[in-house]
Each structure stands twice: as C-alpha cells, then as structure tokens.
Design an enzyme around this catalytic site. Structure first.
Site, PDB file in Angstrom:
ATOM      1  N   ASP A   1      18.737   0.919  10.966  1.00  0.00           N
ATOM      2  CA  ASP A   1      17.384   0.999  11.030  1.00  0.00           C
ATOM      3  C   ASP A   1      16.825   1.126  12.321  1.00  0.00           C
ATOM      4  OD1 ASP A   1      15.136   0.548   9.162  1.00  0.00           O
ATOM      5  OD2 ASP A   1      14.825  -1.595   9.438  1.00  0.00           O
TER       6      ASP A   1
ATOM      7  N   HIS B   1       2.967   0.925  14.002  1.00  0.00           N
ATOM      8  CA  HIS B   1       3.730  -0.316  13.771  1.00  0.00           C
ATOM      9  C   HIS B   1       4.144  -0.873  15.109  1.00  0.00           C
ATOM     10  CE1 HIS B   1       6.046  -3.180  11.847  1.00  0.00           C
ATOM     11  NE2 HIS B   1       7.353  -2.848  12.254  1.00  0.00           N
TER      12      HIS B   1
ATOM     13  N   GLU C   1       9.207  -4.194   4.849  1.00  0.00           N
ATOM     14  CA  GLU C   1       8.822  -3.205   5.582  1.00  0.00           C
ATOM     15  C   GLU C   1       8.954  -2.355   4.522  1.00  0.00           C
ATOM     16  OE1 GLU C   1       9.852  -4.554   9.903  1.00  0.00           O
ATOM     17  OE2 GLU C   1      11.338  -3.490   9.073  1.00  0.00           O
TER      18      GLU C   1
ATOM     19  N   GLU D   1       9.390   1.481   4.024  1.00  0.00           N
ATOM     20  CA  GLU D   1      10.261   2.620   5.136  1.00  0.00           C
ATOM     21  C   GLU D   1      10.629   3.649   3.990  1.00  0.00           C
ATOM     22  OE1 GLU D   1      13.322   0.920   7.470  1.00  0.00           O
ATOM     23  OE2 GLU D   1      12.048  -1.105   7.772  1.00  0.00           O
TER      24      GLU D   1
ATOM     25  N   ASP E   1      12.843  -3.041   3.701  1.00  0.00           N
ATOM     26  CA  ASP E   1      13.845  -3.842   4.442  1.00  0.00           C
ATOM     27  C   ASP E   1      12.935  -5.085   4.510  1.00  0.00           C
ATOM     28  OD1 ASP E   1      16.043  -4.309   6.292  1.00  0.00           O
ATOM     29  OD2 ASP E   1      14.727  -3.873   8.078  1.00  0.00           O
TER      30      ASP E   1
ATOM     31  N   ARG F   1      10.327 -13.264   8.943  1.00  0.00           N
ATOM     32  CA  ARG F   1       9.595 -13.146  10.327  1.00  0.00           C
ATOM     33  C   ARG F   1       9.929 -14.295  11.220  1.00  0.00           C
ATOM     34  NH1 ARG F   1       9.248  -7.687  10.989  1.00  0.00           N
ATOM     35  NH2 ARG F   1       7.812  -6.922   9.458  1.00  0.00           N
TER      36      ARG F   1
ATOM     37  N   GLN G   1      13.606 -14.076  12.262  1.00  0.00           N
ATOM     38  CA  GLN G   1      13.565 -13.057  13.188  1.00  0.00           C
ATOM     39  C   GLN G   1      13.203 -13.612  14.658  1.00  0.00           C
ATOM     40  OE1 GLN G   1      11.388  -9.809  11.983  1.00  0.00           O
ATOM     41  NE2 GLN G   1      12.078  -8.270  13.778  1.00  0.00           N
TER      42      GLN G   1
ATOM     43  N   LYS H   1      17.020  -9.897   9.132  1.00  0.00           N
ATOM     44  CA  LYS H   1      16.980  -8.889   8.245  1.00  0.00           C
ATOM     45  C   LYS H   1      17.983  -8.440   7.435  1.00  0.00           C
ATOM     46  CE  LYS H   1      13.592  -6.550  10.684  1.00  0.00           C
ATOM     47  NZ  LYS H   1      12.622  -5.808  10.130  1.00  0.00           N
TER      48      LYS H   1
ATOM     49  N   THR I   1      18.273  -5.702   1.601  1.00  0.00           N
ATOM     50  CA  THR I   1      17.356  -4.173   1.948  1.00  0.00           C
ATOM     51  C   THR I   1      17.357  -3.494   0.591  1.00  0.00           C
ATOM     52  OG1 THR I   1      18.192  -4.257   4.373  1.00  0.00           O
ATOM     53  CG2 THR I   1      17.079  -2.163   3.313  1.00  0.00           C
TER      54      THR I   1
ATOM     55  N   THR J   1       9.366   0.562   9.562  1.00  0.00           N
ATOM     56  CA  THR J   1       8.356   0.140   9.031  1.00  0.00           C
ATOM     57  C   THR J   1       7.367   1.681   9.101  1.00  0.00           C
ATOM     58  OG1 THR J   1       8.404  -1.883   9.223  1.00  0.00           O
ATOM     59  CG2 THR J   1       6.146  -1.209   8.653  1.00  0.00           C
TER      60      THR J   1
ATOM     61  N   GLU K   1       1.598  -7.203   9.663  1.00  0.00           N
ATOM     62  CA  GLU K   1       0.440  -6.148  10.120  1.00  0.00           C
ATOM     63  C   GLU K   1      -0.779  -6.477   9.443  1.00  0.00           C
ATOM     64  OE1 GLU K   1       1.734  -2.381  11.616  1.00  0.00           O
ATOM     65  OE2 GLU K   1       3.248  -2.787  10.361  1.00  0.00           O
TER      66      GLU K   1
END
Length: 404
Positions: free
Chosen positions: A119, A126, A191, A193, A225, A229, A232, A245, A249, A336, A350
C-alpha cells in the site's frame, strides 16, 4: 474451438445481452471477476451490462474454469489483448443462454490469489492533511515525500472481496494518561483507494521500469483499506503501519483492464523536485477516475484520482527498484485518494478533521465508524466510446469486535 483447446459451450438457446442505455458496463468496459452461478463452481466471468458471461464456456479455454484469474494473468499482455477482442466481438452476437447469468443471481469471490500486497501513500492532498493533523507544529510533508512513493507491505491474507463483513479490530490504544490499554478500536476509518493488479511477473533482481508498467499490470480495482486510527497512532512509530491496517482490506469483485482506461489517461501533476531517473519515463500517466464514498447510503465525498502525485507506474518502479520481484495476482494500492476540497477527502479522519468537525450522515453528526455502519465506494472514468464506464464497487459493513 478455442485456439488453446477445449470446446466452447453451444447451449440450448441463444439470445443477445440487452445493455441499458445508461449502463456503465458496455462492451468498451467488460471487467473480469470470479463468480459462481446458482449451484455451480467458481470460475472466471466477464461483466456485460447487468449480466455475467461465463468466459470458460464461451471460449472453451480451461484457464478460465479456475476460481482465480492468476493463470490468465500470467499468459501476458498479448493474450490479454486477444481475449478482450474476442469477448468484445461476442458481445455483439447472440450468446448461449446457459453461459450468461444475471449479476444479481451469482456469488462473487476474490478475483485473484494475492501473493503480495503493498500500500502506498501517493496523494499529496491526503499526505498534507494527515501531516497537518498529526504534526501541527511541523511541515505537513516529511522530507522524503516528494522524492519517492512512500509505501508499506500489507497483509495479503486479509484482503477480502467486496461485501465481506468487517469485524471491528481490537488492539493497543494510547490512553489520556499516556499509558496503553487493549480493546476495540474507537476510531475505525476507511481509505478510498485504487488497486493495481499485476499480470506478468518479474524475476528477482530485475527492476521494472516506468515505461514497462503496461506490460506488467493487467488492470485496476477499487480498494478500501480499513484503518484503526487509534491503534495505528500508538504503534506506527518507528516502523510504520501494522495491526491498525492488517485486519481487513476490501477489494472490488471486478478488475477493469487497463485497456478499457486508455481515454482516462491524463498528465501527472508537476513533480518538484524532478524525481530521480529510475522514477522517470517517456510514457508515464495518471488516471482521470472519479470516486464516490457512500456512508450508510449518504454520499459524503468525491475523491478525484487525477490529483494523485505519484503515478501507478512510478509506484511499481519504486516497489521493484531494489530488485524485488512481482508475481501474477500481486496487488498494490495507491493509498487514500483525496483532493484539495473538504468534500474530496477519501478518509473519515480527514472528513471530520481528526474528529473535531463531525460529518452529517442521515441527519446525524458522525466522526468515525460505528457498529452496523455500511460504506460503499464506487468510481467512474471516461471510456473509449465517449461515455463513462464503471469500476464496480467495494463495500462492507462493520460488525462488533469479538471477545478474546
């Protein structure tokens, strides 16, 4: 008879596939997936309108009777072209009725056997947004960001097909006191993607150049994905993403061939400073793909892929620059996709600006994902016939964390 052996199915009746005028899946698109008809085994299919074509039955080629696309991908660029031309020609004819199934009646599986998943972090918008959120007293972009496509290795074994439920992950989170605890993620995110599916592999020790991208990559598919947070944020220093993560996915059931996206090619944004020579090519390009993120049925964002700073070819060149090999079915994703505007952000961290600016979803203020929430990501792009084509969708619903 197929030139690769086997007898194509003739069926007990024939009819033409009726394609609605507003369909995003006309003969200029025809993405590939792996499907099972009612009471049947998984095999390769091709989508046309609201129908799935049984490719093994129509072409008489046993490589398409397998429950994955890897064998076909390994046959190479010229074979991809031949099969696409054959299927597009068949789309204009009457087809055996027992080789055509309504999309709504089939089961879909992961389209490829994924050996490796990487990834990236290729959106400047982003990366800038997260830099401002996570490092408010520092420059948004770290010193290396404009020099190379930043990425990490993901967990291929937890890539799942679209609509597979997502179980809320458990892990360590930092508490207000600065010490960790263990429990379900409270800041579960998405995310949006774009994924790139490798067709032809490369030998160990031989990098893939930017200009060799179309010889090695078969097509694209939408990716979500999912990201925890809070997990992470505690774990990622100094080695980067891990358990926040790797739990799930999601990958679209449909892979759109690069050949369907020739009209979607656009110039890259200006890259400054100029990348090092191994990241430069004469035929590099970006892609004009528009995404839509739906949260419990409300569209909350429209991320534009055309804004991506690093190209798909540059990502592949960097991935293999040290001699790392690639194999048919390998997957790498863009990271992202976000744009400069608030409505173009491809993650909820975001959109809600770290949870400080809640988003309206079904007349409720929301920040991160709750149990029972559903997220669906769709995308369209300019097609070769002057109308837009669809990249399918990638969706999933959040289930509560499991007790240990």
């Amino acid at each position: 008879m197929s030139e690769r052996g086997g007898q194509p199915m003739t069926g007990t009746g024939v009819s033409r596939v009726e394609i609605p005028a507003d369909s995003l899946f006309g003969p200029e698109n025809m993405p590939y997936g792996v499907f099972a008809p009612p009471d049947g085994d998984f095999r390769v299919g091709c989508r046309l309108g609201d129908m799935v074509l049984d490719v093994a039955a129509l072409l008489g080629d046993p490589v398409f009777a397998r429950p994955e696309l890897n064998g076909f991908l390994a046959q190479g660029h010229e074979r991809w072209r031949e099969v696409r031309e054959r299927l597009r020609a068949l789309a204009d004819t009457a087809l055996p009725t027992d080789a055509v199934y309504p999309v709504a009646t089939v089961r879909m599986a992961l389209p490829v056997r994924i050996g490796d998943y990487v990834d990236f972090y290729a959106s400047i918008d982003h990366a800038t947004n997260l830099g401002r959120l996570l490092r408010p007293d520092s420059a948004p972009l770290l010193p290396n960001w404009r020099h190379l496509p930043v990425g990490y290795h993901g967990r291929a074994g937890t890539v799942v097909v679209s609509d597979t439920p997502v179980i809320r992950p458990r892990g360590q989170r930092r508490t207000a006191s600065g010490t960790p605890d263990f429990g379900p993620s409270q800041r579960l995110d998405i995310e949006a993607e774009l994924g790139f599916v490798v067709g032809c592999g490369s030998p160990l020790g031989v990098p893939v150049t930017v200009d060799a991208f179309t010889e090695h990559v078969f097509g694209v598919a939408l990716v979500n994905d999912w990201s925890a947070r809070d997990i992470q944020a505690w774990e990622y220093q100094p080695l980067g993403p891990f358990l926040g993560k790797s739990f799930t996915t999601s990958l679209s059931a449909w892979i759109t061939p690069l050949a369907a996206l020739t009209r979607a090619r656009v110039p890259l944004p200006t890259q400054h400073p100029q990348p090092l020579p191994y990241l430069r090519g004469t035929e590099d390009f970006g892609l004009d793909i528009d995404l839509a993120v739906s949260w419990n049925g409300d569209v909350v964002a429209h991320p534009p892929y055309a804004r991506m700073y690093w190209s798909p070819a540059q990502m592949l060149a960097h991935l293999t620059a040290n001699g790392a090999s690639i194999r048919p079915g390998d997957l790498y994703a863009s990271g992202t996709i976000s744009g400069p505007g608030p409505s173009q952000r491809g993650s909820f961290i975001e959109l809600s600006w770290g949870g400080t600016q809640p988003v309206m979803v079904n007349d409720q203020t929301r920040t991160f994902l709750a149990d029972g929430d559903e997220v669906t990501i769709t995308a369209t792009a300019p097609g070769t016939e002057g109308r837009r084509i669809g990249l399918g969708e990638v969706g999933g619903a959040i289930l509560p964390a499991r007790d240990t």
